[in-house]
Design an enzyme around this catalytic site. Structure first.
Site, PDB file in Angstrom:
ATOM      1  CG  ASN A 239       7.022  -5.060   1.540  1.00 53.87           C
ATOM      2  OD1 ASN A 239       7.033  -5.680   0.479  1.00 53.87           O
ATOM      3  ND2 ASN A 239       7.649  -3.923   1.703  1.00 53.87           N
TER       4      ASN A 239
ATOM      5  CE1 TYR B 124      -1.479  -1.216  -0.504  1.00 53.08           C
ATOM      6  CE2 TYR B 124      -2.225  -1.223   1.769  1.00 53.08           C
ATOM      7  CZ  TYR B 124      -2.302  -0.729   0.478  1.00 53.08           C
ATOM      8  OH  TYR B 124      -3.228   0.241   0.162  1.00 53.08           O
TER       9      TYR B 124
ATOM     10  CG  HIS C 272       5.679  -5.816  -6.541  1.00 51.74           C
ATOM     11  ND1 HIS C 272       6.592  -6.852  -6.679  1.00 51.74           N
ATOM     12  CD2 HIS C 272       5.960  -5.257  -5.326  1.00 51.74           C
ATOM     13  CE1 HIS C 272       7.384  -6.893  -5.609  1.00 51.74           C
ATOM     14  NE2 HIS C 272       7.018  -5.948  -4.782  1.00 51.74           N
TER      15      HIS C 272
ATOM     16  CG  ASN D 278      10.947  -6.740   0.440  1.00 50.58           C
ATOM     17  OD1 ASN D 278      11.991  -7.264   0.802  1.00 50.58           O
ATOM     18  ND2 ASN D 278      10.892  -5.489   0.012  1.00 50.58           N
TER      19      ASN D 278
ATOM     20  CG  ASP E  21       6.926  -9.464  -8.662  1.00 52.56           C
ATOM     21  OD1 ASP E  21       6.172  -9.660  -7.697  1.00 52.56           O
ATOM     22  OD2 ASP E  21       7.888  -8.672  -8.599  1.00 52.56           O
TER      23      ASP E  21
ATOM     24  CE1 TYR F 180       1.428   0.363  -5.317  1.00 54.78           C
ATOM     25  CE2 TYR F 180      -0.652   0.438  -4.119  1.00 54.78           C
ATOM     26  CZ  TYR F 180       0.679   0.802  -4.241  1.00 54.78           C
ATOM     27  OH  TYR F 180       1.261   1.595  -3.285  1.00 54.78           O
TER      28      TYR F 180
END
Length: 200
Positions: A67, A65, A21, A113, A92, A16
Site C-alpha cells: 500500500n 509493503y 498479492h 491499493n 495482481d 507472503y
C-alpha cells in the site's frame, strides 16, 4: 541507452511468498533467475539491472509493503531519471480470471491499493501496468484473506509460463512499442477443457 524501470508489486517477508498479492515479485524473481542476476538491497526496495537489445532494465521489488509502493517507485524514478512512459508496473488483479494478462498504458487503480498509492504519489495514471488475473473466488468479506492467500499448486504450475509472457511483453514494450506488446499480451487466456465424464 534507453532506461526502463519495471516494478513488481508485492509484500516483503517469507510469509507472503507465493501469495496472490506477490505475483509481481514472482515475475521479477523469474526474470532475474533467467538472466543470472541478483537483487541488491537498496533504499525502499531491492533492484537488479540487465540489458536487452540496447535497452537497460532496472527491476524493482519495493520493500515498503504493497500500500506504500508509490514511495519506492517515485524514489527510483528520480534516482535513475526514468520518464513516466518508461515505467512498467506488474501487479495482481481480482477483476481478471487467473491466467489472464492485460497491459494498459494508463487507467484507474481498479481498486488495487498498490496502484492507488503509485497514482497518488506520481500525480498521474499515465504509466504502463501489466495486470495478472487472480480471479475472485472468495466469499463476501474475505477479499484480504484471498489476495494474501497462497496460490494453489495448479496455479503455481502455470506461473513460469505466465512469467515468461510478462517478461516478453516488457521487452517488446521497450523495443517495439506499446501497441505490439499489448497485442501479444492481451490475448484471451485459454479456457480450461472439461474432462469428459465416464459413461455409466
Amino acid at each position: 541507452m534507453n532506461n526502463y524501470l519495471v516494478v513488481g508489486l508485492g509484500n516483503i517477508g517469507a510469509e507472503y511468498a507465493q501469495t496472490r498479492h506477490n505475483m509481481g515479485f514472482m515475475v521479477l524473481d523469474a526474470w532475474a533467475q533467467a538472466s543470472n542476476i541478483l537483487f541488491m538491497s537498496g533504499r525502499y526496495g531491492s533492484t537488479a539491472e540487465l540489458s536487452f537489445k540496447g535497452r537497460k532494465f532496472t527491476l524493482l521489488k519495493p520493500s515498503t509493503y504493497m500500500n506504500l509502493g508509490g514511495k519506492a517507485v517515485r524514489y527510483w524514478m528520480t534516482q535513475l531519471n526514468i520518464p513516466v512512459e518508461n515505467l512498467i508496473v506488474i501487479c495482481d488483479d481480482l477483476n481478471l480470471p487467473f491466467g489472464t494478462l492485460r497491459m494498459r498504458t494508463s487507467g484507474s487503480n481498479g481498486g488495487h491499493n498498490g496502484l492507488g498509492n503509485i497514482n497518488e504519489l506520481l500525480g498521474t495514471q499515465a504509466y504502463t501496468r501489466i495486470r495478472m488475473g487472480i480471479g475472485n473466488d472468495y466469499l463476501k468479506g474475505q477479499q484480504i484473506d484471498f489476495v494474501l492467500g497462497k496460490l494453489t499448486d495448479e496455479e503455481m504450475e502455470q506461473m513460469p509460463e505466465l512469467s515468461k509472457k510478462v517478461i516478453s511483453a516488457c521487452r517488446c514494450y521497450a523495443t517495439a512499442g506499446a501497441g505490439q506488446a499489448m497485442t501479444i499480451l492481451n490475448a484471451k487466456a485459454p479456457q480450461k477443457t472439461q474432462k469428459p465424464q465416464n459413461e455409466a
